[in-house]
Design an enzyme around this catalytic site. Structure first.
Site, PDB file in Angstrom:
ATOM      1  N   GLN A 156     160.213  34.006  11.564  1.00  0.00           N
ATOM      2  CA  GLN A 156     160.075  32.649  12.123  1.00  0.00           C
ATOM      3  C   GLN A 156     158.628  32.195  12.348  1.00  0.00           C
ATOM      4  O   GLN A 156     158.291  31.034  12.139  1.00  0.00           O
ATOM      5  CB  GLN A 156     160.846  32.577  13.453  1.00  0.00           C
ATOM      6  CG  GLN A 156     160.864  31.200  14.090  1.00  0.00           C
ATOM      7  CD  GLN A 156     161.693  31.188  15.359  1.00  0.00           C
ATOM      8  OE1 GLN A 156     162.912  31.152  15.317  1.00  0.00           O
ATOM      9  NE2 GLN A 156     161.043  31.257  16.502  1.00  0.00           N
ATOM     10  N   GLU A 200     156.155  22.917  15.336  1.00  0.00           N
ATOM     11  CA  GLU A 200     155.071  23.550  16.106  1.00  0.00           C
ATOM     12  C   GLU A 200     153.710  23.388  15.429  1.00  0.00           C
ATOM     13  O   GLU A 200     152.720  23.966  15.872  1.00  0.00           O
ATOM     14  CB  GLU A 200     155.377  25.043  16.317  1.00  0.00           C
ATOM     15  CG  GLU A 200     156.600  25.279  17.174  1.00  0.00           C
ATOM     16  CD  GLU A 200     156.770  26.743  17.570  1.00  0.00           C
ATOM     17  OE1 GLU A 200     155.979  27.599  17.121  1.00  0.00           O
ATOM     18  OE2 GLU A 200     157.702  27.022  18.346  1.00  0.00           O
ATOM     19  N   ASP A 236     156.664  36.478  15.374  1.00  0.00           N
ATOM     20  CA  ASP A 236     157.929  36.358  16.110  1.00  0.00           C
ATOM     21  C   ASP A 236     159.024  36.443  15.056  1.00  0.00           C
ATOM     22  O   ASP A 236     159.195  35.515  14.256  1.00  0.00           O
ATOM     23  CB  ASP A 236     157.993  35.020  16.865  1.00  0.00           C
ATOM     24  CG  ASP A 236     159.311  34.865  17.628  1.00  0.00           C
ATOM     25  OD1 ASP A 236     160.157  35.792  17.573  1.00  0.00           O
ATOM     26  OD2 ASP A 236     159.491  33.816  18.283  1.00  0.00           O
ATOM     27  N   GLU A 281     157.269  39.854  18.443  1.00  0.00           N
ATOM     28  CA  GLU A 281     158.269  39.288  19.358  1.00  0.00           C
ATOM     29  C   GLU A 281     159.660  39.420  18.726  1.00  0.00           C
ATOM     30  O   GLU A 281     159.818  39.211  17.519  1.00  0.00           O
ATOM     31  CB  GLU A 281     157.913  37.813  19.591  1.00  0.00           C
ATOM     32  CG  GLU A 281     158.796  37.078  20.583  1.00  0.00           C
ATOM     33  CD  GLU A 281     158.296  35.645  20.790  1.00  0.00           C
ATOM     34  OE1 GLU A 281     157.059  35.429  20.801  1.00  0.00           O
ATOM     35  OE2 GLU A 281     159.139  34.739  20.902  1.00  0.00           O
ATOM     36  N   ASP A 307     161.831  37.812  23.887  1.00  0.00           N
ATOM     37  CA  ASP A 307     162.041  36.388  24.177  1.00  0.00           C
ATOM     38  C   ASP A 307     163.542  36.173  24.405  1.00  0.00           C
ATOM     39  O   ASP A 307     164.000  36.131  25.554  1.00  0.00           O
ATOM     40  CB  ASP A 307     161.499  35.559  23.005  1.00  0.00           C
ATOM     41  CG  ASP A 307     161.832  34.079  23.094  1.00  0.00           C
ATOM     42  OD1 ASP A 307     162.279  33.631  24.165  1.00  0.00           O
ATOM     43  OD2 ASP A 307     161.656  33.349  22.090  1.00  0.00           O
ATOM     44  N   LYS A 332     159.558  31.257  29.405  1.00  0.00           N
ATOM     45  CA  LYS A 332     159.854  29.847  29.132  1.00  0.00           C
ATOM     46  C   LYS A 332     160.645  29.376  30.341  1.00  0.00           C
ATOM     47  O   LYS A 332     161.815  29.773  30.515  1.00  0.00           O
ATOM     48  CB  LYS A 332     160.701  29.719  27.865  1.00  0.00           C
ATOM     49  CG  LYS A 332     159.977  30.094  26.569  1.00  0.00           C
ATOM     50  CD  LYS A 332     160.973  30.189  25.411  1.00  0.00           C
ATOM     51  CE  LYS A 332     160.263  30.379  24.081  1.00  0.00           C
ATOM     52  NZ  LYS A 332     161.206  30.763  23.003  1.00  0.00           N
ATOM     53  N   ARG A 361     158.032  25.433  23.761  1.00  0.00           N
ATOM     54  CA  ARG A 361     159.234  25.492  22.938  1.00  0.00           C
ATOM     55  C   ARG A 361     158.940  24.734  21.646  1.00  0.00           C
ATOM     56  O   ARG A 361     158.040  23.890  21.613  1.00  0.00           O
ATOM     57  CB  ARG A 361     160.441  24.817  23.639  1.00  0.00           C
ATOM     58  CG  ARG A 361     160.837  25.365  24.996  1.00  0.00           C
ATOM     59  CD  ARG A 361     161.229  26.815  25.050  1.00  0.00           C
ATOM     60  NE  ARG A 361     162.259  27.257  24.126  1.00  0.00           N
ATOM     61  CZ  ARG A 361     163.451  27.726  24.489  1.00  0.00           C
ATOM     62  NH1 ARG A 361     163.789  27.753  25.776  1.00  0.00           N
ATOM     63  NH2 ARG A 361     164.317  28.170  23.590  1.00  0.00           N
ATOM     64  N   SER A 362     159.742  24.977  20.612  1.00  0.00           N
ATOM     65  CA  SER A 362     159.473  24.264  19.356  1.00  0.00           C
ATOM     66  C   SER A 362     159.628  22.754  19.547  1.00  0.00           C
ATOM     67  O   SER A 362     158.883  21.958  18.972  1.00  0.00           O
ATOM     68  CB  SER A 362     160.383  24.785  18.254  1.00  0.00           C
ATOM     69  OG  SER A 362     161.737  24.709  18.649  1.00  0.00           O
ATOM     70  N   LYS A 383     151.408  31.133  24.515  1.00  0.00           N
ATOM     71  CA  LYS A 383     151.878  30.899  23.151  1.00  0.00           C
ATOM     72  C   LYS A 383     152.178  29.420  23.027  1.00  0.00           C
ATOM     73  O   LYS A 383     153.155  28.928  23.592  1.00  0.00           O
ATOM     74  CB  LYS A 383     153.149  31.737  22.919  1.00  0.00           C
ATOM     75  CG  LYS A 383     153.698  31.662  21.518  1.00  0.00           C
ATOM     76  CD  LYS A 383     155.020  32.402  21.439  1.00  0.00           C
ATOM     77  CE  LYS A 383     155.581  32.352  20.039  1.00  0.00           C
ATOM     78  NZ  LYS A 383     157.025  32.592  20.007  1.00  0.00           N
TER      79      LYS A 383
HETATM   80  P1  PGA Z   1     162.390  27.860  20.215  1.00  0.00           P
HETATM   81  O1  PGA Z   1     161.674  29.065  19.487  1.00  0.00           O
HETATM   82  O2  PGA Z   1     161.433  27.170  21.109  1.00  0.00           O
HETATM   83  O3  PGA Z   1     162.808  27.026  19.021  1.00  0.00           O
HETATM   84  O4  PGA Z   1     163.565  28.461  20.930  1.00  0.00           O
HETATM   85  C1  PGA Z   1     160.469  29.566  19.819  1.00  0.00           C
HETATM   86  C2  PGA Z   1     160.542  31.045  19.881  1.00  0.00           C
HETATM   87  O5  PGA Z   1     161.531  31.656  19.412  1.00  0.00           O
HETATM   88  O6  PGA Z   1     159.633  31.649  20.423  1.00  0.00           O
HETATM   89 ZN    ZN Z   2     160.656  33.726  20.127  1.00  0.00          ZN
END
Ligand code: PGA
Ligand code: ZN
Length: 417
Positions: A156, A200, A236, A281, A307, A332, A361-362, A383
């Site tokens: 990812q 992102e 990640d 991650e 995470d 988060k 977050r994305s 991050k």
């Molecule tokens: P998400 O992903 O904000 O889309 O959940 C970010 C991550 O997995 O760190």
């Molecule tokens: Zn993550």
């Protein structure tokens, strides 16, 4: 100065993906705070619910009709009391009635309002005079998996971590240079590359999962040489997105491979060794605490971060601590709902030698509160991408904080272990 809450105002706004989200203003007798909530795409199963069943409109209504009258008259200085009240109003274990994002926006806006009521910046209010440590920015340069569309790496995120930088500004400079070099290299490497970026702000390219490692490794090395400090990187893997529960393996669609748990462990371990990865991650799916522990035992000089595994949840973190699963944790706040809950998780992590990594977050807004949380709670890493408005909002706020602190600012104690 008085920080009594007079009113809460809620509205629907949008995040960088164009999704509806919630923004809250908290007004005290002498101050004001505002916060808006982010949203994940590759969410952990154990995260709290974001909104009541009918979405953001229902959340706004609940604030106006139920929550604002309950909080009016309380003292914003007492964050835990405010957050406890939110839990009580909700009445469930996962914020399904008022929404975790509703709780998030109220909780952060309240902290901001309290700081503002005392004429302080948020990081000063939360962290006091000792809050002088700047985090290292962990910045996404290549997006794949659920964060990309079409053919792209199965992993990812490929993330720069300039852990040799002496200032935050230097570190962000390094990340912007790495990001640019990665883009230039992708242009040369992939005939179909057209400069596309993910939510992102990381590049999206039709490139092999393994080739992407070579691209970012080279960019980090070159920038490290140019700036004369070490620029590492990590990934990640977001393994829950690859995991096929029925078959019991990780499916790498673009690579055309499948790996069972043992093969996944060997694969990640080899990557850590070959590329001297500083950070990995979610190398395993969100229920596999044992494999996290095994990888942590078998590798060194690399942070193994949970995470989806932990979802900023103290109970889940404690399960990991018992068997030494990982040595870092993503924080988060909207995975758990309130600031007080997240602070409890950060405390637990730090007491047990886990590095907290405060994260965007994305789907995010230009809200910059996580910048303050990183400094207030001495988190060694933030991050939050490299480019794109919602990311830059947080990075620039940290540049402001570093500037404000002057020679009292120092980089956090980050041991890649
Ligand atoms: P998400 O992903 O904000 O889309 O959940 C970010 C991550 O997995 O760190
Ligand atoms: Zn993550």
């Amino acid at each position: 100065m008085s920080s009594l809450i007079e009113d809460l105002i809620a509205r629907k706004v949008f995040n960088n993906r164009g999704e509806e989200t919630i923004e809250v203003d908290v007004i005290t007798t002498t101050g004001f705070g505002r916060a808006s909530a982010p949203a994940g795409k590759s969410r952990g199963k154990a995260e709290v619910a974001y909104y009541p069943q009918d979405g953001v409109d229902a959340a706004v209504k609940k604030i106006e009709e139920i929550i604002a009258p309950e909080l009016a008259g309380l003292n914003a200085d007492f964050q835990e009391e405010i957050d406890e009240t939110l839990h009580e109003i909700d009445g469930s274990s996962n914020f399904k009635n008022i929404g975790g994002n509703t709780a998030f926006a109220i909780s952060l806006a309240n902290a901001e309002a309290a700081a503002n009521s005392h004429g302080l910046l948020l990081f000063q209010f939360l962290g006091g005079n000792a809050a002088t440590s700047m985090p290292y920015p962990l910045g996404n340069c290549i997006s794949g998996g659920q964060h990309a569309r079409g053919k792209s790496p199965d992993i990812q995120e490929y993330l720069a971590l300039p852990h040799g930088a002496e200032t935050f500004l230097e570190a962000v400079t390094a990340n912007t240079k790495i990001h640019k070099k990665v883009g230039d290299a992708l242009k040369k490497k992939s005939g179909t590359f057209n400069g596309g970026k993910s939510d992102e702000g990381a590049w999206i390219a039709n490139i092999d999962t393994l080739d992407a490692f070579d691209v970012i490794a080279k960019a980090c090395e070159e920038v490290g040489n140019e700036l004369d400090f070490e620029c590492g990187f990590g990934v990640d893997i977001a393994s829950s997105s690859l995991w096929n529960e029925k078959e019991g393996n990780y499916v790498y669609t673009n690579e055309g491979t499948k790996r069972d748990t043992g093969e996944q462990l060997d694969f990640v371990k080899e990557l850590i060794e070959k590329y001297h990865l500083a950070y990995v991650e979610d190398p395993f799916h969100e229920e596999d605490f044992q494999s996290f522990a095994e990888l942590t035992r078998k590798t060194k000089n690399c942070l193994i971060c949970g995470d989806d595994l932990f979802t900023t949840n103290t109970e889940r973190l404690n399960n990991g601590i018992k068997i030494n699963a990982g040595n870092a944790i993503i924080i988060k706040v909207n995975q758990i709902g309130t600031l007080s809950d997240a602070v409890e998780t950060i405390d637990t992590a730090q007491r047990h030698g886990y590095d907290p990594v405060v994260s965007h977050r994305s789907g995010d807004t230009c809200d910059w509160h996580i910048a303050h949380l990183a400094v207030a709670y001495k988190c060694p890493i933030i991050k939050t991408g490299v480019v794109e408005g919602a990311r830059i909002a947080k990075l620039n706020e940290l540049i402001r904080i570093e500037h404000f602190l002057g020679n009292r600012a120092k980089m956090a104690d980050l041991k890649i272990r």
